[in-house]
Design a protein around this motif. Structure first.
Motif, PDB file in Angstrom:
ATOM      1  N   LEU A   2     -30.627  58.185 -38.321  1.00 40.18           N
ATOM      2  CA  LEU A   2     -30.512  57.350 -39.515  1.00 40.18           C
ATOM      3  C   LEU A   2     -30.113  58.119 -40.773  1.00 40.18           C
ATOM      4  N   SER A   3     -30.091  59.423 -40.650  1.00 41.43           N
ATOM      5  CA  SER A   3     -29.859  60.258 -41.834  1.00 41.43           C
ATOM      6  C   SER A   3     -30.856  59.955 -42.940  1.00 41.43           C
ATOM      7  N   LYS A   4     -32.074  59.687 -42.536  1.00 40.34           N
ATOM      8  CA  LYS A   4     -33.148  59.606 -43.536  1.00 40.34           C
ATOM      9  C   LYS A   4     -34.474  59.921 -42.877  1.00 40.34           C
ATOM     10  N   THR A   5     -35.361  60.507 -43.651  1.00 39.37           N
ATOM     11  CA  THR A   5     -36.568  61.075 -43.046  1.00 39.37           C
ATOM     12  C   THR A   5     -37.851  60.330 -43.396  1.00 39.37           C
ATOM     13  N   THR A   6     -37.755  59.400 -44.319  1.00 43.50           N
ATOM     14  CA  THR A   6     -38.967  58.779 -44.874  1.00 43.50           C
ATOM     15  C   THR A   6     -40.030  59.816 -45.210  1.00 43.50           C
ATOM     16  N   THR A   7     -39.606  60.931 -45.703  1.00 47.44           N
ATOM     17  CA  THR A   7     -40.585  61.841 -46.310  1.00 47.44           C
ATOM     18  C   THR A   7     -40.018  62.293 -47.646  1.00 47.44           C
ATOM     19  N   ILE A   8     -40.913  62.560 -48.553  1.00 53.85           N
ATOM     20  CA  ILE A   8     -40.470  63.039 -49.854  1.00 53.85           C
ATOM     21  C   ILE A   8     -41.110  64.397 -50.097  1.00 53.85           C
ATOM     22  N   GLY A   9     -40.429  65.191 -50.875  1.00 59.65           N
ATOM     23  CA  GLY A   9     -40.946  66.511 -51.205  1.00 59.65           C
ATOM     24  C   GLY A   9     -41.747  66.435 -52.491  1.00 59.65           C
ATOM     25  N   LEU A  10     -42.831  67.173 -52.545  1.00 54.85           N
ATOM     26  CA  LEU A  10     -43.660  67.186 -53.750  1.00 54.85           C
ATOM     27  C   LEU A  10     -43.861  68.629 -54.183  1.00 54.85           C
ATOM     28  N   ILE A  11     -43.490  68.915 -55.419  1.00 52.04           N
ATOM     29  CA  ILE A  11     -43.647  70.279 -55.932  1.00 52.04           C
ATOM     30  C   ILE A  11     -44.697  70.298 -57.032  1.00 52.04           C
ATOM     31  N   VAL A  12     -45.757  71.036 -56.810  1.00 56.61           N
ATOM     32  CA  VAL A  12     -46.809  71.131 -57.824  1.00 56.61           C
ATOM     33  C   VAL A  12     -47.132  72.597 -58.084  1.00 56.61           C
ATOM     34  N   PRO A  13     -47.738  72.873 -59.233  1.00 58.20           N
ATOM     35  CA  PRO A  13     -48.148  74.255 -59.490  1.00 58.20           C
ATOM     36  C   PRO A  13     -49.307  74.621 -58.573  1.00 58.20           C
ATOM     37  N   GLU A  14     -49.399  75.864 -58.251  1.00 54.70           N
ATOM     38  CA  GLU A  14     -50.435  76.296 -57.327  1.00 54.70           C
ATOM     39  C   GLU A  14     -51.833  76.109 -57.917  1.00 54.70           C
ATOM     40  N   ALA A  15     -51.949  76.433 -59.200  1.00 57.48           N
ATOM     41  CA  ALA A  15     -53.246  76.317 -59.853  1.00 57.48           C
ATOM     42  C   ALA A  15     -53.858  74.963 -59.513  1.00 57.48           C
ATOM     43  N   SER A  16     -54.973  74.988 -58.861  1.00 58.13           N
ATOM     44  CA  SER A  16     -55.496  73.722 -58.368  1.00 58.13           C
ATOM     45  C   SER A  16     -56.560  73.155 -59.289  1.00 58.13           C
TER      46      SER A  16
END
Lengths: 331, 331
Positions: free
Chosen positions: B58-72
């Motif tokens: 389908l050329s699509k993954t139904t996943t999205i990437g999430l980028i957050v700072p490591e500091a939790s």
DNA sequence: CTGAAAGCGCTAACAA
DNA sequence: TTGTTAGCGCTTTCAG
């Protein structure tokens, strides 16, 4: 803008796609000049291999699933950090799943994990029971569990022995003559609390007594603070109070202050899961440094080991230790 | 144990794989009895569709990437929670990436994200600059940025206007005659601090004054507490101190107490990013309730909108509001 | 050292 | 309503 594929690169470099594949994967058997030719084509077109297609061809995804409780405590964050740091080293991606309290969506998550064909799973979650675990192992997904000691063919674990922690600490207290030890409930972490309780119970038993100071917060109270405010009095106070979380320790501290109980003179306070907030309280609260970051890091390391090694990994139960950090809330 | 595929199901149910595919995807045009037959085969074999193969087809993954700072921080955790909750609704998976402070591994992460062919990306991170963002948009990955107002064809954003927050609050203070307002640096969040500073500066300017009480913590101090301990004195104290994080507010509170400055009588204290710990301090610290959870939830909602809608989404800059929570550290 | 071709598991026209 | 088949983009024998 059409997404450019390995075919485009092959055409550009005037080689077959097999050759392109070889240089992508660093195969040794490519002549230097063709390698360069291909690399230039890749550069020129800005080609990035499609991990999905690679995954299909190789039947592996180089991603692992991570299941954590939704409750976002600092502790969980640290575990994730540790996990990710070593995942990066081994080039693994992380698919994050969280479990909401109460709702039995665990099956959805498992279904999801199986469908996404992750190479392995790390679980930091009280809520996953044996049966659900079996469901995963049936699909031969290697699993590492954080927090509970267990293992079998495809399951490993990394944990802290809270029972021992509680046992040792209680024994120390008793030796010093402090026998009124109380443990405060934390509903969010039943498994940890259970272990602590076991440790305390055993400590008392071995000293010819019974532990009976388990303080349950009745459900009708919206917070530990509100309950403790009524519960703790100058007359009715343990010698030592143990809490699991910093927020409960702070609640004890605040209510004690309001009740005119001085800490640590009249009552000692210790928090199992130490945090920076314990150091910010006045008096500063003593706690145990639990190796949160390491739990994550070691879990991931163990998982990669299980993933890479042909023969079964020998030591699949790893116990991590804690350190007592005495501050001002204990004598 | 061989992983069972759509072919196995087809054979078991004695239909073609196309039919199996149809029932998996809930196509309408399947006769009831064949549907049942197929479903039984699926059940019997325990078949789970391979999302990787689906993704490829389908050329699509139904996943999205999430980028957050490591500091939790708790804050980040809440954003993730909000994000995930709505991602679940739309059946999206989350690929989690974190950025370590200082190290320029942003390129690795971007590379990774492109390779994994996620359908979209949510970024909560100060460190991603315009150029890196462009790199992503070049690959036509829809992006939603949390925290900074910006947008273009494939970029949307969800944010809180900290400048306005600071401006309004400062104006209020000034109106009440409190002109000695100080803002304490937080190196971890330069972008937020910059906004706050802008707001304060403007508020002072519009009242014919200049804001000059920006307290920088010199690098040689290991914590805000250690610096403030020397800095704050009964003689040298602002009328109002603003901190970004709860931990800094606690540091101010502790040092003030030690210096004999009473809060709020002699000095007021307010924390931008409110947290439960502010309510546990004594006196309780006033703060702004920043909609952390909503930032994540709305970001994900916006992203799905961008992903699903044919024509461009009209409103791609979403501002969320905050609420001031007065407690005991302000008059 | 390089190319041709057969999968990996699934979807989506197109036929029947 | 169902089956046939051509991809989706890449890896990996197997020949050459």
């Amino acid at each position: 803008m059409k997404r450019i594929t390995i075919y485009d690169v092959a055409k550009e470099a005037d080689v077959s796609l097999a050759t392109v594949s070889r240089v992508i994967n660093g195969s040794e058997v490519v002549r230097e000049d063709t390698r360069i030719k291909v690399q230039e084509a890749i550069e020129k077109l800005g080609y990035k291999p499609n991990a999905i297609a690679q995954g299909l061809a190789l039947s592996k995804t180089t991603t692992i699933g991570l299941i954590v409780p939704e409750a976002s405590y600092f502790y969980t964050g640290q575990i994730i950090n540790g996990l990710i740091d070593v995942a990066k080293i081994y080039k693994y991606n992380i698919m994050l799943h969280t479990t909401t309290e109460g709702i039995t969506e665990m099956n959805d998550i498992i279904e999801n994990i199986i469908k996404s064909r992750v190479d392995g799973v790390v679980i930091f979650n009280d809520k996953l029971n044996k049966e659900e675990l079996n469901q995963l192992t049936r699909y031969q997904v290697p699993i590492v569990v954080i927090g509970n000691r267990m293992s079998d063919e495809t399951v490993g674990s990394v944990y802290v022995d809270y029972a021992k922690l509680a046992f040792d600490y209680a024994c120390d207290c008793i030796k010093q003559g402090k026998k009124q030890i109380a443990l405060i409930e934390d509903r969010k972490n039943p498994a940890m609390i259970k272990q602590l309780r076991e440790g305390l119970t055993r400590a008392f038993e071995e000293n010819g007594m019974t532990f009976e100071n388990y303080i349950e917060i009745p459900k009708e109270y919206r917070s530990s603070y509100l309950f403790l405010k009524e519960y703790l009095t100058k007359e009715n106070r343990p010698e030592v109070v143990i809490t699991y979380r910093d927020s409960q320790a702070m609640a004890v501290m605040n209510t004690a202050k309001e009740a005119g109980i001085s800490i640590p003179e009249e009552m000692e306070l210790v928090c199992i899961l130490d945090s920076k907030y314990n150091a910010m309280a006045r008096p500063q609260i003593s706690g145990f440094k639990i190796p949160d970051y390491d739990l994550g890091a070691v879990a991931m390391r163990l998982l990669t080991k299980m993933l890479h090694e042909e023969n079964e990994v020998s030591d699949k139960e790893i116990e991590l230790s804690y350190i007592f950090t005495p501050r001002k809330s204990t004598k």
